[in-house]
Each structure stands twice: as C-alpha cells, then as structure tokens.
Scaffold this motif. Sequence first.
Motif, PDB file in Angstrom:
ATOM      1  N   VAL A  63      15.748  54.280  44.412  1.00  0.00           N
ATOM      2  CA  VAL A  63      14.313  54.446  44.657  1.00  0.00           C
ATOM      3  C   VAL A  63      14.075  55.731  45.444  1.00  0.00           C
ATOM      4  CG1 VAL A  63      12.292  53.488  45.837  1.00  0.00           C
ATOM      5  CG2 VAL A  63      13.842  51.973  44.591  1.00  0.00           C
ATOM      6  N   VAL A  64      13.045  56.454  45.070  1.00  0.00           N
ATOM      7  CA  VAL A  64      12.614  57.638  45.809  1.00  0.00           C
ATOM      8  C   VAL A  64      11.165  57.420  46.246  1.00  0.00           C
ATOM      9  CG1 VAL A  64      12.102  60.107  45.716  1.00  0.00           C
ATOM     10  CG2 VAL A  64      14.161  59.215  44.608  1.00  0.00           C
ATOM     11  N   VAL A  65      10.931  57.502  47.548  1.00  0.00           N
ATOM     12  CA  VAL A  65       9.568  57.461  48.070  1.00  0.00           C
ATOM     13  C   VAL A  65       9.087  58.895  48.237  1.00  0.00           C
ATOM     14  CG1 VAL A  65       8.085  56.796  50.004  1.00  0.00           C
ATOM     15  CG2 VAL A  65       9.931  55.265  49.254  1.00  0.00           C
ATOM     16  N   ILE A  66       7.893  59.160  47.746  1.00  0.00           N
ATOM     17  CA  ILE A  66       7.253  60.473  47.897  1.00  0.00           C
ATOM     18  C   ILE A  66       5.953  60.276  48.653  1.00  0.00           C
ATOM     19  CG2 ILE A  66       6.232  62.473  46.735  1.00  0.00           C
ATOM     20  CD1 ILE A  66       9.179  62.336  46.204  1.00  0.00           C
ATOM     21  N   GLY A  67       5.821  60.898  49.799  1.00  0.00           N
ATOM     22  CA  GLY A  67       4.555  60.865  50.510  1.00  0.00           C
ATOM     23  C   GLY A  67       3.588  61.868  49.896  1.00  0.00           C
ATOM     24  N   VAL A  68       2.393  61.416  49.578  1.00  0.00           N
ATOM     25  CA  VAL A  68       1.340  62.307  49.067  1.00  0.00           C
ATOM     26  C   VAL A  68       0.288  62.391  50.160  1.00  0.00           C
ATOM     27  CG1 VAL A  68      -0.318  62.767  47.242  1.00  0.00           C
ATOM     28  CG2 VAL A  68       1.811  61.551  46.706  1.00  0.00           C
ATOM     29  N   HIS A  69       0.248  63.526  50.862  1.00  0.00           N
ATOM     30  CA  HIS A  69      -0.672  63.633  51.989  1.00  0.00           C
ATOM     31  C   HIS A  69      -2.013  64.189  51.516  1.00  0.00           C
ATOM     32  CE1 HIS A  69      -2.537  65.127  55.705  1.00  0.00           C
ATOM     33  NE2 HIS A  69      -2.010  64.015  56.189  1.00  0.00           N
ATOM     34  N   SER A  70      -2.998  63.288  51.417  1.00  0.00           N
ATOM     35  CA  SER A  70      -4.354  63.630  50.977  1.00  0.00           C
ATOM     36  C   SER A  70      -5.267  63.521  52.190  1.00  0.00           C
ATOM     37  CB  SER A  70      -4.810  62.673  49.870  1.00  0.00           C
ATOM     38  OG  SER A  70      -3.873  62.648  48.809  1.00  0.00           O
ATOM     39  N   PRO A  71      -5.688  64.648  52.788  1.00  0.00           N
ATOM     40  CA  PRO A  71      -6.293  64.627  54.116  1.00  0.00           C
ATOM     41  C   PRO A  71      -7.732  64.124  54.149  1.00  0.00           C
ATOM     42  CG  PRO A  71      -6.274  66.855  53.259  1.00  0.00           C
ATOM     43  CD  PRO A  71      -5.529  66.013  52.259  1.00  0.00           C
ATOM     44  N   LYS A  72      -8.069  63.498  55.280  1.00  0.00           N
ATOM     45  CA  LYS A  72      -9.457  63.128  55.537  1.00  0.00           C
ATOM     46  C   LYS A  72     -10.128  64.193  56.395  1.00  0.00           C
ATOM     47  CE  LYS A  72     -12.437  59.957  58.088  1.00  0.00           C
ATOM     48  NZ  LYS A  72     -12.562  58.745  58.923  1.00  0.00           N
ATOM     49  N   PHE A  73      -9.538  64.510  57.549  1.00  0.00           N
ATOM     50  CA  PHE A  73     -10.145  65.444  58.488  1.00  0.00           C
ATOM     51  C   PHE A  73      -9.760  66.879  58.161  1.00  0.00           C
ATOM     52  CE2 PHE A  73     -10.314  61.525  61.004  1.00  0.00           C
ATOM     53  CZ  PHE A  73     -11.612  61.598  61.509  1.00  0.00           C
ATOM     54  N   GLU A  74     -10.598  67.807  58.593  1.00  0.00           N
ATOM     55  CA  GLU A  74     -10.338  69.226  58.361  1.00  0.00           C
ATOM     56  C   GLU A  74      -9.000  69.637  58.966  1.00  0.00           C
ATOM     57  OE1 GLU A  74     -11.204  72.833  56.622  1.00  0.00           O
ATOM     58  OE2 GLU A  74     -12.300  70.928  56.433  1.00  0.00           O
ATOM     59  N   HIS A  75      -8.712  69.167  60.153  1.00  0.00           N
ATOM     60  CA  HIS A  75      -7.465  69.520  60.833  1.00  0.00           C
ATOM     61  C   HIS A  75      -6.240  69.105  60.015  1.00  0.00           C
ATOM     62  CE1 HIS A  75      -4.569  70.109  64.064  1.00  0.00           C
ATOM     63  NE2 HIS A  75      -4.196  68.846  63.953  1.00  0.00           N
ATOM     64  N   GLU A  76      -6.385  68.017  59.264  1.00  0.00           N
ATOM     65  CA  GLU A  76      -5.239  67.520  58.493  1.00  0.00           C
ATOM     66  C   GLU A  76      -4.930  68.393  57.275  1.00  0.00           C
ATOM     67  OE1 GLU A  76      -5.222  62.781  59.084  1.00  0.00           O
ATOM     68  OE2 GLU A  76      -7.058  63.590  58.213  1.00  0.00           O
ATOM     69  N   ARG A  77      -5.805  69.334  56.971  1.00  0.00           N
ATOM     70  CA  ARG A  77      -5.530  70.278  55.881  1.00  0.00           C
ATOM     71  C   ARG A  77      -4.603  71.415  56.327  1.00  0.00           C
ATOM     72  NH1 ARG A  77      -9.213  68.858  51.956  1.00  0.00           N
ATOM     73  NH2 ARG A  77     -11.052  67.766  52.749  1.00  0.00           N
ATOM     74  N   ASP A  78      -4.370  71.521  57.607  1.00  0.00           N
ATOM     75  CA  ASP A  78      -3.517  72.578  58.151  1.00  0.00           C
ATOM     76  C   ASP A  78      -2.052  72.231  57.862  1.00  0.00           C
ATOM     77  OD1 ASP A  78      -1.962  74.253  59.712  1.00  0.00           O
ATOM     78  OD2 ASP A  78      -3.256  74.127  61.466  1.00  0.00           O
ATOM     79  N   PRO A  79      -1.336  73.060  57.102  1.00  0.00           N
ATOM     80  CA  PRO A  79       0.069  72.745  56.778  1.00  0.00           C
ATOM     81  C   PRO A  79       0.962  72.576  58.004  1.00  0.00           C
ATOM     82  CG  PRO A  79      -0.756  74.490  55.345  1.00  0.00           C
ATOM     83  CD  PRO A  79      -1.794  74.282  56.410  1.00  0.00           C
ATOM     84  N   GLN A  80       0.688  73.332  59.064  1.00  0.00           N
ATOM     85  CA  GLN A  80       1.505  73.189  60.275  1.00  0.00           C
ATOM     86  C   GLN A  80       1.246  71.845  60.950  1.00  0.00           C
ATOM     87  OE1 GLN A  80       0.609  76.699  62.616  1.00  0.00           O
ATOM     88  NE2 GLN A  80       2.310  77.831  61.693  1.00  0.00           N
ATOM     89  N   ALA A  81      -0.006  71.399  60.940  1.00  0.00           N
ATOM     90  CA  ALA A  81      -0.321  70.091  61.509  1.00  0.00           C
ATOM     91  C   ALA A  81       0.338  68.981  60.699  1.00  0.00           C
ATOM     92  CB  ALA A  81      -1.834  69.889  61.554  1.00  0.00           C
ATOM     93  N   LEU A  82       0.380  69.146  59.386  1.00  0.00           N
ATOM     94  CA  LEU A  82       1.052  68.158  58.547  1.00  0.00           C
ATOM     95  C   LEU A  82       2.548  68.128  58.838  1.00  0.00           C
ATOM     96  CD1 LEU A  82       1.331  66.132  56.268  1.00  0.00           C
ATOM     97  CD2 LEU A  82       1.250  68.035  54.631  1.00  0.00           C
ATOM     98  N   ALA A  83       3.162  69.300  58.957  1.00  0.00           N
ATOM     99  CA  ALA A  83       4.602  69.350  59.258  1.00  0.00           C
ATOM    100  C   ALA A  83       4.899  68.665  60.589  1.00  0.00           C
ATOM    101  CB  ALA A  83       5.081  70.799  59.277  1.00  0.00           C
ATOM    102  N   ALA A  84       4.031  68.876  61.572  1.00  0.00           N
ATOM    103  CA  ALA A  84       4.216  68.223  62.866  1.00  0.00           C
ATOM    104  C   ALA A  84       4.100  66.709  62.730  1.00  0.00           C
ATOM    105  CB  ALA A  84       3.193  68.744  63.868  1.00  0.00           C
ATOM    106  N   ALA A  85       3.138  66.234  61.941  1.00  0.00           N
ATOM    107  CA  ALA A  85       2.949  64.788  61.762  1.00  0.00           C
ATOM    108  C   ALA A  85       4.142  64.157  61.066  1.00  0.00           C
ATOM    109  CB  ALA A  85       1.672  64.525  60.968  1.00  0.00           C
ATOM    110  N   VAL A  86       4.727  64.861  60.093  1.00  0.00           N
ATOM    111  CA  VAL A  86       5.891  64.333  59.385  1.00  0.00           C
ATOM    112  C   VAL A  86       7.055  64.132  60.357  1.00  0.00           C
ATOM    113  CG1 VAL A  86       7.644  64.924  57.656  1.00  0.00           C
ATOM    114  CG2 VAL A  86       5.223  65.198  57.119  1.00  0.00           C
ATOM    115  N   GLU A  87       7.218  65.067  61.300  1.00  0.00           N
ATOM    116  CA  GLU A  87       8.260  64.886  62.315  1.00  0.00           C
ATOM    117  C   GLU A  87       7.870  63.810  63.308  1.00  0.00           C
ATOM    118  OE1 GLU A  87      10.421  67.101  66.090  1.00  0.00           O
ATOM    119  OE2 GLU A  87       9.109  68.296  64.785  1.00  0.00           O
ATOM    120  N   ARG A  88       6.621  63.851  63.762  1.00  0.00           N
ATOM    121  CA  ARG A  88       6.138  62.918  64.788  1.00  0.00           C
ATOM    122  C   ARG A  88       6.386  61.462  64.383  1.00  0.00           C
ATOM    123  NH1 ARG A  88       1.561  63.155  68.338  1.00  0.00           N
ATOM    124  NH2 ARG A  88       0.903  65.115  67.358  1.00  0.00           N
ATOM    125  N   TYR A  89       6.097  61.150  63.117  1.00  0.00           N
ATOM    126  CA  TYR A  89       6.166  59.760  62.671  1.00  0.00           C
ATOM    127  C   TYR A  89       7.471  59.425  61.954  1.00  0.00           C
ATOM    128  CZ  TYR A  89       1.308  59.822  64.038  1.00  0.00           C
ATOM    129  OH  TYR A  89       0.146  59.946  64.770  1.00  0.00           O
TER     130      TYR A  89
END
Length: 595
Positions: A63-89
């Motif tokens: 099985v391969v899980v693929i996260g599809v990050h579809s943002p709600k907030f404007e800040h979540e469109r920032d690729p650096q913020a997404l990279a930080a969230a992937v590490e954070r969680y």
Amino acid sequence: MTGRVRAPELRGRGWLNTGGKDLTLADLRGKVVVLDFWTFCCINCLHVLDELRPLEERYGDAVVVIGVHSPKFEHERDPQALAAAVERYGVHHPVVDDGDMHLWQQYAAKAWPTLAVIDPTGYLVASMAGEGHAEGLSRLIDELIVKHEADGTLHRGDGPYVPPAGSDTLLRFPGKAIELPGGNLLVSDSARHSVVEVTADGEKLVRRFGSGERGAPFNEPQGLLLLPAEVAAEVGYDVLVADTVNHQLRGLRLASGEVSLVAGTGRPWRSAVDGTQDALAADLSSPWDLAWFDDKVIIAMAGIHELWWFDPAAKTTGVYAGTTVESLRDGPIPDVWMAQPSGLSVGGTRLWIADSETSALRYIEAGVLHTAVGQGLFDFGHVDGPAEKALLQHPLGVAARPDGSVLVADTYNGAVRRFDPATGEVSTVDSGLNEPSDIVVTGSGDVIVVESSAHRLTRLAPGVVKTVTGERHKTERPPSLVAPGKLTLDVIFTPAPGQKLDTQFGPSTRLEISASPPELLLEGAGTTTQLTRALVMNPAVAKGVLQVVAQAATCDVDEEFAACHLTRQDWGVPVVVTEDGQTRLPLILRGTDES
C-alpha cells in the motif's frame, strides 16, 4: 460512484518526501493507493493522519499512501509552510501540493478530510469522507490484496517515500508555553513529543520531561496549565498537560518529574455522552489548550469544536460549551457553535478563546459566548481597525493583559494582534513572525511569543504597534450549484466489508443539518435518523453554507465478540442557489464502486 472509473492522474505544484521526484499513477501501478485529501489547519485531517499510521506499517509493501494537500487558508498555499507542516505532524509518506485545488476537483472532494482508494490496476474503487474509517479501510485493503495477488496485478516492494534530512534545534515546533514561579518557562516541544523547561530567556534547556519519542508518554503535546497551589497540593501534580494526539490529559509533578495520566482513555471521541463522566473513562478529542476559569479547568477540545471542563480533585469531566457543530454561533452556553478552539486565556471575568477555523477571537462571560473579532468559517485576512471589520487568519493563541486588552497569536498571518475592548479596535503589534502559536505575558509584563515554525521563543520589543490595512480573503472552494425550492440531500454510506449497520443501541445513522445564514433553508433544518433529507432552498438567498453532520454506526458481521465502529463527518458545503442548479446534493460518507 458507479461502474469502473479510471483514477485521474496525479498533478500538483510539487512533491514532498519523494527525494525531488514527481510521481505519476504509472509509478504506483501494482500498489493499492490511498489518497488522503487534507489541509494542515484541519484537526480532523490530523486525526486521519494518526489513523493511517498503523495501516502504513501493516501494509507497507503493498500500500502507498499519498497525501494530497488541498489548502483552505491563504497561508496554507505557501510551499514552505506546507513543508514545515509535513515535518511538524510526522507525515511519512509522499505529499503532492494541490495548491490550485486541481486534484480536489478531479476527485470530486467536498470535505476535509477525504480518502480515495485506487486499486493496483489504476481504478478508483472507494471514497470516504471524515474520520473513523481505519477498520473499514483495512478490510477493503485486505480484499484488494487478495484479489490482485491472485490476479498477478499486485506488486509488493518498497514504496516511493524518501525521508527528508533531519534538523537539530533546541525546540522543534513548540506549541504552548507558561511561566513557572521561578521565572523559567515551560514549553510543549510538540514535534519532539515532550515538555521542556528552559531558562527565562528561552535559550538554554534546563530539563526535559518525556522520552522524546512519539507516545512515550507524550504525543504532540500542546496546552500547559500551572494549577493553583492549593489544587496542586491536593491532587499531587503541579502542571496539567494537554497530550493532544494521545487524546488525554497528564499531570506533571515538577519536583520529581513524575508524569501521570489524569483524564482520557486514549480513544478519540466518537459520540456524545451526557452529564458528568469519570475523567479516566472519558473519550477526549485533541485537547489543545487549558485554562483555570470558574474554579475548574477548561479544555479547548479542538477535535470536536467544544470546550470541556475538568475537575482535578473530583476526577470528573464534561461538556462546558459547544454542540460539535463546526461554525460560529453565539449565545448562552452550552448551545453554541465553535470551530476548533485552540487557545484560552483568562482576563478578569472573561475566558478568551482563539477559535481558529472561524479566524475569530471570542469570549465567555456570565455563561454567554460572544464574538469580538471574526466573521465565519470562510472569511479571513489581515485587516486592522474596528472589530466588526477586522480580520484574523487561523489564530492559535491568546493572552489577556492586565490592562484589559487581549493579544492574539494570529498564526497564519505571522503576527501578534491586539484587541482593545474599551475602543473595539484591532491593531498589529508585530508581524513577520513564523507561525506564532501562543503568547505568554510574564509577571513582569514582558511578552513572549512561541514562534512555532521558527522553533524558538521570541521576546517582543515593548510599545511597538503597527497599522496594517492588509488583505481580505475568502476561501474559494468550488460551490455546489443547487436549484431554489426542493433539494434532496443524500449522504451516501456503504458499510465496509464484513460490517453491517448497528441498531443494537437505537438508530444506526444520524443526520444534522443547519445553514449559514439560517434563512438559506426554508425547510429541512434539524436532526433525524435518516441519511436522506428533503430540503427547501430559499430563492431569495443567493448563496450560503450548508452545515451537515452525519454519522453511521456499524458492527462486525458473524463474530462472537463483534467490534463496533462509528464513522462521522462534518461538512461545510458552500452552495449557490441558481435556477439551473441541481435538485440533488450527494455527499459521500463512505462509497464504493458498487454504491
């Protein structure tokens, strides 16, 4: 879904956790693929990440899980913020950046979170919204593995996940902080699954509580509360810790470093229990912050959009405010609506609340919930001025000051904001911060910000106030076009393989519908036990949001000790009322290619 449908190709702005490679469905052929549509502000999405972890370990070679990050907030469109969230969680699978919502639309997602399952030959076989699908997903994967192994179309082996390089900082994504009696600071070092004491300047580690490994004993802890001295003496611990991902509260004795479990079974909340509960027997849901108010502990229960109370001496707990409906509605508690409350602070007779998903600052006084700043689930931005026009963006922290003003950790705006109840004005104290998640006002009056994505504590310069005209944003999710008048709302639910609807404790399904504005619905609001509802849309209201909460109870078939399961999802469905709109609105709670 009907018939055999080819899964749409994976296309995004970029990929994480793949070593720089863009993946295609051809790269994943021969594997069962689970697409997890998420956005990192969404607490339910974080719950699903935790549900998927054991499945990834169990089925790692198939099985391969693929996260599809579809943002709600404007800040979540920032690729650096997404990279930080992937590490954070702790996301340990590939993630595609769906910043333009292309895949969201291709897979007809209508809610965060949504799971889509693709079989080893590239066909879409199931879609599931909400959380609580782990057992059903496991059964479906078992069936797909058996079938495709027999057909010769399953190919076991390593998946495409490539771990990122590690980082070494004193703190890693700290969440909340408090001042200790001696002047040192206690910080929830969330990504390191521990609580740490640091010097007053935030620069040196004094000691660490917890092993630093997930779940031993902490799992992404957040809120901290120093109990009143007399209460601490009675209960035997000084600090209460919101052990967020474990869905528990733990007590910390500072002198010895002893950590004890004081509330929560460790199971995430799935259904309501009325009245007072034994704290250790209660199911909690992502407790995010804590405050001492009205002679009890108040818990920001972010996972179910409520506040709970906890009595440390009696060891009991219960609902304080909220109904689990994710929206913004004021009034006497508990019959109010909140959306992921994540920060608490007491100032005088008021309990201040950072209500993150409505981008709102709210407060409870004399048993009534009020909104000071904020306009709803989909309205946000960085705008100062009169409170009724000011906007925040997903605030996570709040701190009441002795002068009566309130500071807000305006997380996704990277700012500290100030609300003055005397003038009704909102201003910006500082900006350019990296996801501030909490604020500490020390006994000497200093202001310390937990700058979470910068992995540090930042002391603000005194007296600085900036004026920001800013931008006004509104989440632009593709709305559903519905016709005025009669509309049939269908929540589609098919029990997982080996399960059936469970009626042993009453009706197996529940559907609650409301609208914002309320005038959007002429008929059909309320709660019933059927998953189909006849609505009447108001032709005089051009657009709005349908709030839909659905749940279904199932149990295992033909087992002596059958396990029971509850699947639940809360949709906020933007709709536009138009003459050429649809007369049926389907929402998939769990559907397969046969449903």
